[in-house]
Design an enzyme around this catalytic site. Structure first.
Site, PDB file in Angstrom:
ATOM      1  CD  GLU A 137      80.904  47.044  34.188  1.00  0.00           C
ATOM      2  OE1 GLU A 137      81.106  47.698  35.213  1.00  0.00           O
ATOM      3  OE2 GLU A 137      80.733  45.812  34.192  1.00  0.00           O
TER       4      GLU A 137
ATOM      5  CG  ASN B 172      79.017  43.835  40.404  1.00  0.00           C
ATOM      6  OD1 ASN B 172      78.634  42.960  41.186  1.00  0.00           O
ATOM      7  ND2 ASN B 172      79.607  43.551  39.257  1.00  0.00           N
TER       8      ASN B 172
ATOM      9  CB  SER C 100      89.499  50.740  37.409  1.00  0.00           C
ATOM     10  OG  SER C 100      89.960  49.406  37.285  1.00  0.00           O
TER      11      SER C 100
ATOM     12  CE  LYS D  43      83.071  43.085  39.898  1.00  0.00           C
ATOM     13  NZ  LYS D  43      84.183  43.165  38.986  1.00  0.00           N
TER      14      LYS D  43
ATOM     15  CG  HIS E 109      79.610  41.829  35.226  1.00  0.00           C
ATOM     16  ND1 HIS E 109      80.838  41.234  35.228  1.00  0.00           N
ATOM     17  CD2 HIS E 109      79.776  43.058  35.757  1.00  0.00           C
ATOM     18  CE1 HIS E 109      81.724  42.073  35.762  1.00  0.00           C
ATOM     19  NE2 HIS E 109      81.099  43.190  36.089  1.00  0.00           N
TER      20      HIS E 109
ATOM     21  N   GLY F 191      88.583  45.852  37.432  1.00  0.00           N
ATOM     22  CA  GLY F 191      89.406  45.302  38.512  1.00  0.00           C
ATOM     23  C   GLY F 191      90.899  45.414  38.270  1.00  0.00           C
TER      24      GLY F 191
ATOM     25  CD  GLU G 170      83.801  40.059  37.196  1.00  0.00           C
ATOM     26  OE1 GLU G 170      82.932  39.903  38.058  1.00  0.00           O
ATOM     27  OE2 GLU G 170      84.621  41.011  37.210  1.00  0.00           O
TER      28      GLU G 170
HETATM   29  P1  PGA Z   1      85.707  47.378  39.176  1.00  0.00           P
HETATM   30  O1  PGA Z   1      84.497  46.467  38.649  1.00  0.00           O
HETATM   31  O2  PGA Z   1      85.103  48.707  39.582  1.00  0.00           O
HETATM   32  O3  PGA Z   1      86.276  46.623  40.341  1.00  0.00           O
HETATM   33  O4  PGA Z   1      86.665  47.531  38.043  1.00  0.00           O
HETATM   34  C1  PGA Z   1      83.460  46.994  37.860  1.00  0.00           C
HETATM   35  C2  PGA Z   1      82.485  45.908  37.475  1.00  0.00           C
HETATM   36  O5  PGA Z   1      82.919  44.773  37.220  1.00  0.00           O
HETATM   37  O6  PGA Z   1      81.260  46.134  37.416  1.00  0.00           O
END
Ligand code: PGA
Length: 265
Positions: free
Chosen positions: A171, A12, A218, A14, A99, A177, A101
């Site tokens: 997740e 992803n 992460s 982003k 997601h 993140g 976010e």
């Molecule tokens: P990350 O993000 O690996 O940077 O923690 C995962 C995601 O949001 O899909």
């Protein structure tokens, strides 16, 4: 059986990468997997502006392309939105839905996720429905309740047959993140809870056992091996570490190991 499910490693990206940068990374990844005999399903989810670019770049490498979001209506006066028809026109294979976010910053609810899921299935995209609890929910001992309602409300008014292409990503919001990985055994426990919830909603079907469940939050080259050893985790949804070939390629190889183990059984 774990061995019957697909192993999926999805990146992803982003809101990162210009078209030129996206093309360069997709090229590096396609080159990097050329000599591998065993591979998981690899999915790249660049921003909308680079979807066509990445689709063209991955060409016949076997790498799949996914959108990070989409509107659920097919067309209309919805300024700023991208419809399923537009994504189909580009030839995307996958779409991320719900997601954290999107839920956190753009007000998406379980009901929105349900509408988008229906649209994705109609368009024959493989939907990756994202679920996960916040830190406050985990600390308040509400993880299981939150996961159960996110899963059951996302899948409302659909049949097990319609949901056959479904993929779910667990997740935990606090692990995204942050560099804080969810303990692999705990992630596996929640993945199993997701399967159980699906089986309860669609009792009599085998859907919960056949749905690939990915872990996200992460994921790094150093964590993938243990994550891929968990019986209920079938792959990873990777954010930060999918932005550099030198980090994403070892994660892809971690997924390949799981495929090898599953086929050797
Ligand atoms: P990350 O993000 O690996 O940077 O923690 C995962 C995601 O949001 O899909």
């Amino acid at each position: 059986m774990a061995s019957a499910r697909k192993t999926i490693i999805a990146g992803n990206w982003k809101m990162f990468k210009t078209r030129a940068e996206a093309r360069a990374l997709a090229n590096e990844l396609a080159d990097g997997i050329k000599s591998e005999r065993v591979l998981p399903e690899i999915v790249l989810c660049p921003p909308f502006t680079s979807l066509a670019e990445v689709k063209e770049t991955v060409g016949t490498s076997g790498i799949k392309v996914g959108a990070q979001n989409m509107e659920y209506r097919m067309d209309g006066a919805f300024t700023g939105e991208i419809s399923p028809l537009m994504l189909a026109d580009i030839g995307v294979d996958y779409v991320l839905i719900g997601h954290s976010e999107r839920r956190q910053y753009y007000g998406e609810t379980n009901a929105t996720v349900n509408s988008k899921l229906k649209a994705a299935l109609k368009q024959k995209f493989v939907p990756i429905v994202c679920v996960g609890e916040s830190l406050a929910e985990r600390e308040g001992d509400r993880t299981d309740t939150v996961i159960r309602s996110q899963v059951s409300e996302a899948l409302a008014d659909l049949t097990a047959q319609e949901l056959a292409p479904l993929v779910v990503a667990y997740e935990p919001v606090w692990a995204i993140g942050t560099g804080k990985n969810c303990d692999a055994k705990e992630a596996n426990r929640v993945a199993a809870l997701i399967r159980k919830t699906i089986d309860e909603v669609f009792s009599g079907s085998n859907l919960g056992q056949s749905v690939p469940v990915l872990y996200g939050g992460s994921v790094k080259p150093s964590t993938i091996e243990e994550q891929m050893q968990q019986p209920d985790i079938d792959g990873a949804l990777v954010g930060g570490a999918s932005l550099k070939a030198e980090e994403f390629l070892p994660i892809i190889r971690g997924g390949a190991k799981r495929v090898q183990l599953a086929t050797a059984k």
